[in-house]
Scaffold this motif. Structure first.
Motif, PDB file in Angstrom:
ATOM      1  N   UNK A 160       0.841  -1.202   0.000  1.00 15.38           N
ATOM      2  CA  UNK A 160       0.000   0.000   0.000  1.00 15.38           C
ATOM      3  C   UNK A 160       0.877   1.254   0.000  1.00 15.38           C
ATOM      4  N   UNK A 161       1.965   1.230   0.787  1.00  9.27           N
ATOM      5  CA  UNK A 161       2.877   2.379   0.835  1.00  9.27           C
ATOM      6  C   UNK A 161       3.497   2.609  -0.530  1.00  9.27           C
ATOM      7  N   UNK A 162       3.943   1.553  -1.180  1.00  9.96           N
ATOM      8  CA  UNK A 162       4.546   1.694  -2.508  1.00  9.96           C
ATOM      9  C   UNK A 162       3.531   2.215  -3.518  1.00  9.96           C
ATOM     10  N   UNK A 163       2.304   1.738  -3.436  1.00  8.59           N
ATOM     11  CA  UNK A 163       1.246   2.178  -4.361  1.00  8.59           C
ATOM     12  C   UNK A 163       0.973   3.667  -4.205  1.00  8.59           C
ATOM     13  N   UNK A 164       0.797   4.112  -2.951  1.00  8.53           N
ATOM     14  CA  UNK A 164       0.463   5.528  -2.720  1.00  8.53           C
ATOM     15  C   UNK A 164       1.665   6.423  -2.983  1.00  8.53           C
ATOM     16  N   UNK A 166       3.859   5.929  -5.358  1.00 10.94           N
ATOM     17  CA  UNK A 166       3.909   6.022  -6.808  1.00 10.94           C
ATOM     18  C   UNK A 166       2.821   6.970  -7.322  1.00 10.94           C
ATOM     19  N   UNK A 167       1.660   6.957  -6.654  1.00  8.20           N
ATOM     20  CA  UNK A 167       0.510   7.755  -7.089  1.00  8.20           C
ATOM     21  C   UNK A 167       0.732   9.243  -6.839  1.00  8.20           C
ATOM     22  N   UNK A 168       1.462   9.592  -5.784  1.00  6.50           N
ATOM     23  CA  UNK A 168       1.642  11.034  -5.450  1.00  6.50           C
ATOM     24  C   UNK A 168       2.670  11.699  -6.323  1.00  6.50           C
ATOM     25  N   UNK A 169       3.506  10.977  -7.038  1.00  6.39           N
ATOM     26  CA  UNK A 169       4.537  11.589  -7.907  1.00  6.39           C
ATOM     27  C   UNK A 169       3.976  12.230  -9.113  1.00  6.39           C
TER      28      UNK A 169
END
Length: 169
Positions: A160-164, A166-169
């Motif tokens: 989940x941390x990796x997903x979010x 990646x999404x904020x960049x």
């Protein structure tokens, strides 16, 4: 007169004789006929000279693979669970000494290994033998389940941390 058979690997030994050619008599003492061979005289053969259906050459086309029945393999017995009271009763029967472990197992339709394991565990619980007691085993199993669940939670949080991130960049 019999002739030798030539094979891919060379000349076959003198004991291996060829089948008679078309029109020749299968037996030298009988006269040859001009009629075709019937299936009664000689069965049909594969390119290697084996009778069709003989199954000596399973890789040869036209042969049916042999299906062998399971030899000596029993179906595994479904796993059963027994109450602690039943196990204690079986252990007590074995400790009395009037019947062997194998006889007790046979009488109650149990495996000898299971009965011996119950006896060993009862000795550990009584303090006569080193090892983990039943309560320690239960506690260990519970801690392992909890540990596995926590590892899964950590893995989900990492994803989940990796997903979010990646999404904020």
């Amino acid at each position: 007169m019999a002739r030798r058979v030539h094979h891919r690997r060379g000349l076959a030994g003198p004991a291996v004789l060829a089948r008679p050619r078309l029109g020749q008599s299968p037996r030298p003492d009988r006269p040859a006929t001009d009629r075709l061979r019937t299936s009664r005289q000689l069965p049909p053969r594969c390119r290697h000279g084996h009778r069709l259906g003989d199954l000596r050459h399973p890789l040869d086309r036209g042969h049916v693979p042999r299906v062998r029945p399971a030899q000596g393999k029993k179906k595994p017995r479904p796993r059963r669970s027994f109450t602690p009271e039943f196990k204690a009763e079986i252990v007590e029967l074995c400790r009395r000494g009037d019947r062997s472990v194998g006889q007790v197992a046979k009488d109650f339709d149990l495996t000898e290994t299971a009965v011996r394991d119950w006896l060993r565990q009862a000795e550990v619980d009584a303090g006569k033998r080193d090892g983990l007691t039943s309560s320690e085993r239960e506690e260990l199993a519970q801690l392992r389940r909890e540990n596995r669940r926590l590892r899964e939670d950590v893995e989900i949080l990492k994803r989940a941390t990796a997903f979010f991130a990646k999404e904020t960049r």
